[in-house]
Design a protein around this motif. Structure first.
Motif, mmCIF file in Angstrom:
data_model
loop_
_atom_site.group_PDB
_atom_site.id
_atom_site.type_symbol
_atom_site.label_atom_id
_atom_site.label_comp_id
_atom_site.label_asym_id
_atom_site.label_seq_id
_atom_site.Cartn_x
_atom_site.Cartn_y
_atom_site.Cartn_z
ATOM 1 N N SER A 98 0.828 -1.206 0.000
ATOM 2 C CA SER A 98 0.000 0.000 0.000
ATOM 3 C C SER A 98 0.866 1.261 0.000
ATOM 4 O O SER A 98 0.613 2.212 -0.761
ATOM 5 N N THR A 99 1.888 1.269 0.840
ATOM 6 C CA THR A 99 2.783 2.423 0.918
ATOM 7 C C THR A 99 3.511 2.646 -0.399
ATOM 8 O O THR A 99 3.619 3.781 -0.888
ATOM 9 N N LEU A 100 3.979 1.578 -1.018
ATOM 10 C CA LEU A 100 4.665 1.680 -2.304
ATOM 11 C C LEU A 100 3.724 2.177 -3.392
ATOM 12 O O LEU A 100 4.080 3.061 -4.179
ATOM 13 N N MET A 101 2.506 1.651 -3.430
ATOM 14 C CA MET A 101 1.535 2.067 -4.446
ATOM 15 C C MET A 101 1.169 3.552 -4.270
ATOM 16 O O MET A 101 1.066 4.283 -5.260
ATOM 17 N N GLN A 102 1.023 3.993 -3.041
ATOM 18 C CA GLN A 102 0.736 5.409 -2.793
ATOM 19 C C GLN A 102 1.880 6.276 -3.266
ATOM 20 O O GLN A 102 1.671 7.317 -3.903
#
Length: 109
Positions: A98-102
């Motif tokens: 999630s952090t990477l996609m954001q």
């Protein structure tokens, strides 16, 4: 200086899953074992890794400052079963994904 070298550290200790039928050495060699997942590793100082040693998760969490635990993206867990290990690793994976996609999304915008 060896005290300042980083080492890969199993967050969920291998000895938490070892039994009379398998050793931590055997678990370490089993690359398919979920405890060898990249989600179960963080880099820490060699000196800290040696201090933690073979302690259980509960024991070594009590030795480490909560801010340090959080900075390694380590959430509290009930580590009494393989199913809990699996759930914890999955939750950590979801957080990183999630952090990477954001972050990637912010680069595109």
């Amino acid at each position: 200086d060896l005290d300042h070298e980083l080492e890969a550290h199993h967050i969920l200790p291998l000895n938490s899953a070892a039994s009379i039928f398998e050793s931590t050495k055997g678990l370490r060699a089993d690359k398919e074992n979920m405890l060898n997942s990249p989600m179960n590793f963080t880099f820490i100082l060699a000196q800290t890794n040696n201090k933690i040693g073979p302690n259980s998760l509960t024991q070594y969490f009590s030795m480490i400052n909560n801010a340090v635990i959080a900075s390694h993206v380590i959430s509290p867990l009930n580590a009494d079963s393989q199913e809990n290990h699996r759930l914890w690793l999955s939750t950590r994976y979801d957080y990183f994904k999630s952090t990477l996609m954001q972050h990637l999304g912010s680069l595109i915008d």
